[in-house]
Design a protein around this motif. Structure first.
Motif, PDB file in Angstrom:
ATOM      1  N   LYS A  34     -27.913 -39.594  -0.183  1.00  0.00           N
ATOM      2  CA  LYS A  34     -28.105 -41.040   0.030  1.00  0.00           C
ATOM      3  C   LYS A  34     -26.882 -41.831  -0.434  1.00  0.00           C
ATOM      4  O   LYS A  34     -26.476 -42.807   0.206  1.00  0.00           O
ATOM      5  N   ILE A  35     -26.284 -41.407  -1.570  1.00  0.00           N
ATOM      6  CA  ILE A  35     -25.074 -42.082  -2.066  1.00  0.00           C
ATOM      7  C   ILE A  35     -23.935 -41.909  -1.065  1.00  0.00           C
ATOM      8  O   ILE A  35     -23.195 -42.853  -0.770  1.00  0.00           O
ATOM      9  N   TYR A  36     -23.801 -40.695  -0.527  1.00  0.00           N
ATOM     10  CA  TYR A  36     -22.755 -40.414   0.466  1.00  0.00           C
ATOM     11  C   TYR A  36     -22.948 -41.294   1.698  1.00  0.00           C
ATOM     12  O   TYR A  36     -21.982 -41.873   2.218  1.00  0.00           O
ATOM     13  N   ALA A  37     -24.183 -41.412   2.145  1.00  0.00           N
ATOM     14  CA  ALA A  37     -24.484 -42.262   3.310  1.00  0.00           C
ATOM     15  C   ALA A  37     -24.103 -43.710   3.035  1.00  0.00           C
ATOM     16  O   ALA A  37     -23.472 -44.377   3.880  1.00  0.00           O
ATOM     17  N   ASP A  38     -24.464 -44.201   1.852  1.00  0.00           N
ATOM     18  CA  ASP A  38     -24.139 -45.591   1.502  1.00  0.00           C
ATOM     19  C   ASP A  38     -22.624 -45.800   1.414  1.00  0.00           C
ATOM     20  O   ASP A  38     -22.101 -46.836   1.839  1.00  0.00           O
ATOM     21  N   LEU A  39     -21.933 -44.803   0.856  1.00  0.00           N
ATOM     22  CA  LEU A  39     -20.469 -44.875   0.774  1.00  0.00           C
ATOM     23  C   LEU A  39     -19.854 -44.961   2.169  1.00  0.00           C
ATOM     24  O   LEU A  39     -18.990 -45.806   2.428  1.00  0.00           O
ATOM     25  N   LEU A  40     -20.308 -44.119   3.080  1.00  0.00           N
ATOM     26  CA  LEU A  40     -19.770 -44.113   4.446  1.00  0.00           C
ATOM     27  C   LEU A  40     -20.020 -45.454   5.138  1.00  0.00           C
ATOM     28  O   LEU A  40     -19.133 -45.986   5.818  1.00  0.00           O
ATOM     29  N   LEU A  41     -21.205 -46.000   4.951  1.00  0.00           N
ATOM     30  CA  LEU A  41     -21.525 -47.290   5.564  1.00  0.00           C
ATOM     31  C   LEU A  41     -20.648 -48.398   4.989  1.00  0.00           C
ATOM     32  O   LEU A  41     -20.201 -49.292   5.711  1.00  0.00           O
ATOM     33  N   TYR A  42     -20.394 -48.336   3.681  1.00  0.00           N
ATOM     34  CA  TYR A  42     -19.543 -49.346   3.051  1.00  0.00           C
ATOM     35  C   TYR A  42     -18.109 -49.229   3.572  1.00  0.00           C
ATOM     36  O   TYR A  42     -17.472 -50.228   3.926  1.00  0.00           O
ATOM     37  N   LEU A  43     -17.594 -48.002   3.629  1.00  0.00           N
ATOM     38  CA  LEU A  43     -16.222 -47.785   4.113  1.00  0.00           C
ATOM     39  C   LEU A  43     -16.070 -48.238   5.555  1.00  0.00           C
ATOM     40  O   LEU A  43     -15.031 -48.768   5.956  1.00  0.00           O
TER      41      LEU A  43
END
Length: 204
Positions: free
Chosen positions: A167-176
């Motif tokens: 979930k953290i990885y997904a949020d990071l990708l969306l932010y980037l």
């Protein structure tokens, strides 16, 4: 604002045995601006299509080398990808500016605990120190190399913890994908995890 296009170059020769990487990959958001590219799936015989890979790179703004830490480096297919795809006079050299100003970082999983990766620890070097050859490769190719996103302790992790990292990885990708990025601020952190945690706190 224009969206950043992200290319995830995933290299895991034993993907089916890694529930942590399975969780990370499963959570990658479905988006026309995020391309997931499984190198071992695409090139099981290591017969890399160099022109295809170069065309993919040129279409994206942010490149992620996503892999487990194998003997303090990357799996062999990703090393071959680097050797073959980053050609002289294309990626580097007098006329090699195809990747100029693109952002690149590594998303890494490792069984070792974070405290092992230091001068006094079992592994003697920090993760960023071990990744210096990748950093230098990026610099020679005129790219901006960012701190790594690292998941430690995968051997002791349970599926719930792995899912949380997904979930953290997904949020990071969306932010980037969706935000203008301050490279100086990102590079002031040891891991990209820490930078993103600070951004998440500031955004509620």
């Amino acid at each position: 604002m224009a969206q950043n296009k992200i290319l995830i170059l995933f290299a895991h020769p034993l993907f089916e045995k890694s529930f942590v990487n399975e969780a990370l990959v499963r959570h990658i958001p479905k988006s026309k601006n995020i391309t997931f590219h499984d190198l071992y799936e695409e090139y099981p015989e290591f017969d890399i299509d160099v022109k295809r890979e170069q065309a993919l790179l040129q279409k994206h703004d942010i490149i992620i080398w996503h892999h487990p830490l194998y003997w303090y480096s990357c799996p062999p297919l990703l090393k071959q990808w680097i050797d073959m795809v980053l050609e002289y006079d294309w990626a580097y050299g007098k006329n090699g500016i195809a990747l100029q100003n693109k952002l690149i970082f590594q998303a890494i999983t490792t069984g070792g605990k974070k405290e092992n990766y230091c001068e006094a620890g079992r592994d003697r070097y920090s993760i960023p120190e071990l990744l210096e050859p990748f950093n230098q490769t990026a610099k020679v190719c005129h790219m901006h190399y960012l701190p790594p996103f690292v998941i430690h302790g995968t051997h002791q992790m349970n599926e719930s913890e792995a899912d949380n990292y997904g979930k953290i990885y997904a949020d990071l990708l969306l932010y980037l994908k969706s935000n203008e990025l301050d490279l100086k601020e990102m590079n002031s952190h040891f891991y990209l995890n820490e930078w993103f945690h600070s951004k998440s706190k500031n955004h509620g």
